[in-house]
Design a protein around this motif. Structure first.
Motif, PDB file in Angstrom:
ATOM      1  N   LYS A 414      29.046  45.240  32.357  1.00 18.64           N
ATOM      2  CA  LYS A 414      29.798  44.134  31.997  1.00 18.64           C
ATOM      3  C   LYS A 414      30.787  43.930  33.153  1.00 18.64           C
ATOM      4  O   LYS A 414      31.259  42.628  33.811  1.00 18.64           O
ATOM      5  N   ARG A 415      31.533  45.044  33.492  1.00 18.58           N
ATOM      6  CA  ARG A 415      32.522  45.138  34.584  1.00 18.58           C
ATOM      7  C   ARG A 415      32.237  44.920  35.896  1.00 18.58           C
ATOM      8  O   ARG A 415      32.942  44.009  36.525  1.00 18.58           O
ATOM      9  N   GLN A 416      31.039  45.258  36.257  1.00 18.58           N
ATOM     10  CA  GLN A 416      30.454  44.837  37.629  1.00 18.58           C
ATOM     11  C   GLN A 416      30.158  43.403  37.463  1.00 18.58           C
ATOM     12  O   GLN A 416      30.352  42.797  38.782  1.00 18.58           O
ATOM     13  N   LYS A 417      29.602  42.950  36.552  1.00 17.18           N
ATOM     14  CA  LYS A 417      29.423  41.243  36.696  1.00 17.18           C
ATOM     15  C   LYS A 417      30.474  40.481  36.768  1.00 17.18           C
ATOM     16  O   LYS A 417      30.530  39.795  37.427  1.00 17.18           O
ATOM     17  N   SER A 418      31.657  40.949  36.033  1.00 15.13           N
ATOM     18  CA  SER A 418      32.898  40.299  36.190  1.00 15.13           C
ATOM     19  C   SER A 418      33.517  40.392  37.587  1.00 15.13           C
ATOM     20  O   SER A 418      33.955  39.525  38.334  1.00 15.13           O
ATOM     21  N   SER A 419      33.193  41.373  38.210  1.00 20.86           N
ATOM     22  CA  SER A 419      33.932  41.624  39.824  1.00 20.86           C
ATOM     23  C   SER A 419      33.063  40.840  40.690  1.00 20.86           C
ATOM     24  O   SER A 419      33.443  40.089  41.619  1.00 20.86           O
ATOM     25  N   LEU A 420      31.748  40.695  40.328  1.00 21.25           N
ATOM     26  CA  LEU A 420      30.747  39.930  41.470  1.00 21.25           C
ATOM     27  C   LEU A 420      31.397  38.449  41.236  1.00 21.25           C
ATOM     28  O   LEU A 420      31.240  37.792  42.137  1.00 21.25           O
ATOM     29  N   LYS A 421      31.577  37.997  40.042  1.00 20.95           N
ATOM     30  CA  LYS A 421      31.984  36.653  39.854  1.00 20.95           C
ATOM     31  C   LYS A 421      33.300  36.234  40.420  1.00 20.95           C
ATOM     32  O   LYS A 421      33.198  35.008  40.972  1.00 20.95           O
TER      33      LYS A 421
END
Length: 430
Positions: A414-421
């Motif tokens: 989840k943290r990686q997805k949020s950083s990519l957005k």
């Protein structure tokens, strides 16, 4: 050759003998007169025409006398063996003479070792003092030329090998000594040598004890004379005998006696006798051989030796494995101390008490044994239960760890997805 002889005969047939001798030499069948000087008068006085004589000549070097080496073999038909230092009559070249040969055999290292007797069915070397004879000359040897013998008379045959004057024949010599001071692996030995000079000649020589301990001669001591210091593989005992093996050179006797049988009167020419052996002289004079007491067989009496108990240091005992450690166990078959005590006779009342106590102790022992068996069984069951609990606990811990790692992995995703957005929105605003 036949044609040449016919031509010579035809050519010189008309001439006189003196002229033919000058050209051809003396022909076979002619009579020749020889003049020989310094002939003993007995040769002429006792001349016997029944004994034919052969005339021969010697080379320039064959008039000398010296040491001669032979390769000799006892004749297989001769019954006796030949002994060193016994006189032997040799027929060698133009001469017949009596001499004293020394028999030897050559070792693999070139050493010429003295033999007491000639070997059976084998060649050996022989050296004697006599006339110099060319190498390769054959000879035969007899022990006596007097009379007739029913047995075979030729004792040995052989050939001349060498004319070396520097021949050295050696025999074994064993020197013995005894320890008078013993240290750990070093000992002081006496009785083997007579002076410090003798010890100096043998420094570094290998020595041995009768028990088989090897050692080496180190250095001479000041006192007593002839004593020396030596090192050994192991500690010696005062009863040990130390010896060294050496080789001693043997001198060849300078004996040369020509056979003068032709100087004997008529009818006595076959009675010539030279030097006799010691055995012959002893037999003729009736002298009995004195027995050496040391050479007689004696009953062997050995005292029983008592050795000290083996002592192993404590430090070494610790380093040894258990199977090699000394066990302080009592010997089997030893009687206990109670057997030497006086017997106790009890009263009837005391016997009943003792029987009751023994019965009670037997019951108690049975109970204790039963309790121990029950305790062991309970302990086994308890350990099984504990093992099951331990396995369940480990299983629960594994499942809890899996849940935790699964939750951590989802949170990371989840943290990686949020950083990519967030990064994609920034690029759009730019």
């Amino acid at each position: 050759m036949h044609k040449q002889a016919q031509l010579n005969r035809a050519e010189f047939e008309d001439q006189d003998d003196e002229t033919r001798v000058q050209y051809e030499g003396f022909r076979p069948g002619m009579y020749v007169r020889l003049e020989i000087e310094n002939v003993p008068c007995e040769f002429v006085l006792n001349f016997d025409p029944h004994y034919p004589m052969i005339l021969g000549g010697l080379g320039n070097s064959e008039g000398n006398v010296g040491y001669v080496q032979l390769r000799l073999k006892k004749h297989r038909w001769y019954k006796k063996i030949l002994k060193t230092r016994d006189p032997l009559i040799l027929s060698l070249g133009w001469r017949r003479f009596q001499t004293i040969p020394m028999f030897y055999i050559e070792d693999h290292n070139g050493r010429q070792r003295l033999l007491k007797y000639t070997p059976q069915h084998m060649h050996c070397g022989a050296a004697f003092w006599g006339p110099i004879t060319p190498q390769g000359t054959g000879f035969l040897a007899v022990q006596s030329v007097s009379g007739t013998t029913p047995d075979f008379r030729i004792a040995a045959t052989g050939v001349v090998l060498d004319l070396d004057k520097s021949i050295t024949i050696v025999k074994k010599l064993k020197l013995t000594g005894f320890p008078f001071k013993i240290f750990k692996n070093t000992s002081f030995i006496k009785g083997m040598f007579n002076s410090q000079l003798e010890v100096a000649k043998f420094e570094g020589a290998a020595i041995r004890t009768v028990s088989g301990i090897r050692g080496q001669i180190k250095k001479a001591l000041r006192a007593p004379a002839g004593a020396f210091r030596a090192t050994f593989e192991d500690k010696l005992l005062m009863s040990d005998i130390v010896f060294v093996r050496t080789w001693y050179p043997v001198s060849i006797p300078a004996f040369y006696n020509p056979v003068t049988s032709l100087l004997q009167p008529t009818g006595e020419k076959d009675s010539w006798r030279g030097m006799k052996t010691t055995g012959q002289l002893r037999h003729e004079r009736g002298i009995k051989l004195k027995q050496n007491k040391d050479s007689l067989y004696k009953p062997i009496v050995r005292e029983k030796r008592h050795f000290n108990k083996l002592h192993i240091p404590k430090a070494l005992q610790k380093a040894l494995p258990f199977k090699n450690k000394p066990k302080n166990l009592e010997k089997k078959g030893r009687t206990p101390r109670d057997q030497w005590r006086p017997a106790v006779i009890r009263e009837p009342h005391e016997r009943r008490i003792s029987a009751l106590i023994s019965a009670l102790s037997a019951v108690n022992n049975y109970k204790m044994k039963k309790a121990k068996v029950k305790h062991r069984q309970q302990l086994k069951e308890y350990l099984k239960v504990k093992q099951k609990e331990e396995e369940q606990k480990l299983k629960r811990q594994k499942e809890a760890k899996k849940k935790i790692y699964r939750m951590l992995g989802q949170r990371e995703k989840k943290r990686q997805k949020s950083s990519l957005k967030g990064s994609s929105e920034g690029e759009k605003s730019m």
